[in-house]
Design a protein around this motif. Structure first.
Motif, PDB file in Angstrom:
ATOM      1  N   GLU A  53      -5.194   8.476   7.297  1.00  0.00           N
ATOM      2  CA  GLU A  53      -5.480   7.082   6.952  1.00  0.00           C
ATOM      3  C   GLU A  53      -4.198   6.365   6.537  1.00  0.00           C
ATOM      4  OE1 GLU A  53      -8.900   4.920   4.431  1.00  0.00           O
ATOM      5  OE2 GLU A  53      -7.575   6.189   3.235  1.00  0.00           O
ATOM      6  N   ARG A  54      -3.402   7.030   5.728  1.00  0.00           N
ATOM      7  CA  ARG A  54      -2.127   6.449   5.313  1.00  0.00           C
ATOM      8  C   ARG A  54      -1.226   6.208   6.521  1.00  0.00           C
ATOM      9  NH1 ARG A  54       2.775   8.441   2.727  1.00  0.00           N
ATOM     10  NH2 ARG A  54       2.048  10.579   2.971  1.00  0.00           N
ATOM     11  N   SER A  68      -6.997  11.756   4.434  1.00  0.00           N
ATOM     12  CA  SER A  68      -6.289  10.763   3.625  1.00  0.00           C
ATOM     13  C   SER A  68      -4.878  10.534   4.148  1.00  0.00           C
ATOM     14  CB  SER A  68      -6.237  11.212   2.163  1.00  0.00           C
ATOM     15  OG  SER A  68      -7.526  11.278   1.597  1.00  0.00           O
ATOM     16  N   ASP A  69      -4.204  11.617   4.574  1.00  0.00           N
ATOM     17  CA  ASP A  69      -2.870  11.495   5.161  1.00  0.00           C
ATOM     18  C   ASP A  69      -2.926  10.677   6.446  1.00  0.00           C
ATOM     19  OD1 ASP A  69      -1.710  13.079   3.187  1.00  0.00           O
ATOM     20  OD2 ASP A  69      -2.069  14.927   4.305  1.00  0.00           O
ATOM     21  N   GLN A  86       0.838   2.986   7.779  1.00  0.00           N
ATOM     22  CA  GLN A  86       2.276   3.090   7.999  1.00  0.00           C
ATOM     23  C   GLN A  86       2.665   2.511   9.354  1.00  0.00           C
ATOM     24  OE1 GLN A  86       2.412   7.329   7.109  1.00  0.00           O
ATOM     25  NE2 GLN A  86       3.867   6.953   5.445  1.00  0.00           N
ATOM     26  N   LEU A 130      -7.276  10.197  -3.608  1.00  0.00           N
ATOM     27  CA  LEU A 130      -5.990   9.609  -3.276  1.00  0.00           C
ATOM     28  C   LEU A 130      -4.902  10.444  -3.918  1.00  0.00           C
ATOM     29  CD1 LEU A 130      -4.139   7.325  -2.296  1.00  0.00           C
ATOM     30  CD2 LEU A 130      -4.641   6.121  -4.430  1.00  0.00           C
ATOM     31  N   THR A 142      -9.888   6.777  -1.563  1.00  0.00           N
ATOM     32  CA  THR A 142      -8.965   6.119  -0.651  1.00  0.00           C
ATOM     33  C   THR A 142      -9.646   4.889  -0.083  1.00  0.00           C
ATOM     34  OG1 THR A 142      -9.738   7.437   1.188  1.00  0.00           O
ATOM     35  CG2 THR A 142      -7.873   8.299  -0.049  1.00  0.00           C
ATOM     36  N   TRP A 176       0.834  -1.199   0.000  1.00  0.00           N
ATOM     37  CA  TRP A 176       0.000   0.000   0.000  1.00  0.00           C
ATOM     38  C   TRP A 176       0.870   1.252   0.000  1.00  0.00           C
ATOM     39  CZ3 TRP A 176      -3.358  -2.574   4.242  1.00  0.00           C
ATOM     40  CH2 TRP A 176      -4.451  -3.229   3.650  1.00  0.00           C
ATOM     41  N   GLU A 177       1.919   1.237   0.826  1.00  0.00           N
ATOM     42  CA  GLU A 177       2.797   2.398   0.916  1.00  0.00           C
ATOM     43  C   GLU A 177       3.495   2.664  -0.417  1.00  0.00           C
ATOM     44  OE1 GLU A 177       4.789   5.663   2.490  1.00  0.00           O
ATOM     45  OE2 GLU A 177       3.013   4.564   3.126  1.00  0.00           O
ATOM     46  N   TYR A 192       0.964   4.381  -2.661  1.00  0.00           N
ATOM     47  CA  TYR A 192       0.729   5.768  -2.278  1.00  0.00           C
ATOM     48  C   TYR A 192       1.895   6.680  -2.655  1.00  0.00           C
ATOM     49  CZ  TYR A 192      -3.327   4.476   0.598  1.00  0.00           C
ATOM     50  OH  TYR A 192      -4.540   4.036   1.023  1.00  0.00           O
ATOM     51  N   SER A 193       3.126   6.178  -2.523  1.00  0.00           N
ATOM     52  CA  SER A 193       4.298   7.029  -2.717  1.00  0.00           C
ATOM     53  C   SER A 193       4.821   7.034  -4.154  1.00  0.00           C
ATOM     54  CB  SER A 193       5.426   6.588  -1.765  1.00  0.00           C
ATOM     55  OG  SER A 193       5.816   5.246  -2.026  1.00  0.00           O
TER      56      SER A 193
END
Length: 217
Positions: free
Chosen positions: A158-159, A155-156, A163, A86, A79, A54-55, A58-59
């Motif tokens: 949630e990420r 969203s941040d 993490q 997203l 998201t 997932w990371e 996202y990145s």
């Protein structure tokens, strides 16, 4: 995707891992390396496997290039839990994030650590190449603090929950590799209250969330 990655000579993350089961909040299966391991893993094991994926999704900074390659137009993708857009671009560290990260590092008590705990190390680099916001080392427990400032979006945040799952697995692996007999934990540090819509996800993932008010310290 595989052929495009070979052409670019760059790994393209498996974006299909964002398709999750409504009840488990996890992908039903993985395709490719790790498929058998994922199928046989416990729920906690599956979360540890997919969290780094997932990371990566996202990145990854070239999703718009991928869309362009296939003749597709960008769209606001939902998201995992909030339904908000997203973000596919990595932003630089904000002044607010840097300030909160430094504050947390200098005040271990904010994450529930004993008063005797030494200040934390910011931007701790794992052998995997991942960086954690803050790492606290104590004689019996090491703790990673993932920090989200007052300007962080839902969203941040949630990420950040995912993490924390990822960093706990990395921290446990690090301690095991170094043969250290200490426990590992992670905590998500927020400047604002956790959004109500993310409470079920926090409970499902088992992530501890701490709200820090620098002005009250």
């Amino acid at each position: 995707m595989l052929r495009l990655g070979e052409t670019w000579q760059k790994k393209i993350p498996p974006i299909e891992v964002l398709v999750i089961n409504r009840s488990s909040r996890l992908p039903g299966e993985l395709v490719g390396p790790g498929e058998a391991e994922y199928e046989d893993a416990s729920m906690a094991g599956k979360r540890a496997i997919v969290a780094p994926l997932w990371e990566e999704v996202y990145s990854f900074g070239r999703w718009e290039d991928v869309l362009s390659h296939f003749g597709l137009d960008p769209a606001a993708a939902p998201t995992l839990a909030t339904g908000r857009g997203l973000s596919l671009r990595s932003e630089g560290e904000s002044r607010e994030h840097k300030a909160l990260k430094s504050f947390v590092a200098d005040h271990p008590v904010t994450i529930g650590a004993p008063d005797s705990t030494a200040p934390g190390e910011t931007e701790f680099l794992f052998r995997s190449g991942d960086r954690a916001d803050v790492l606290f080392r104590a004689s019996r427990e090491w703790t990673v603090a993932e920090v989200k400032s007052e300007i962080s979006t839902p969203s941040d945040v949630e990420r950040g929950l995912f993490q924390c799952v990822k960093y706990k697995a990395l921290l446990e692996a690090t301690l095991h590799a170094e043969q250290r007999c200490v426990s590992a934990r992670t905590v998500l540090v927020l400047a604002n209250p956790l959004p109500n819509e993310l409470i079920p996800l926090r409970n499902t993932l088992g992530v501890k969330v701490v709200i820090v008010d620098r002005g009250a310290a």
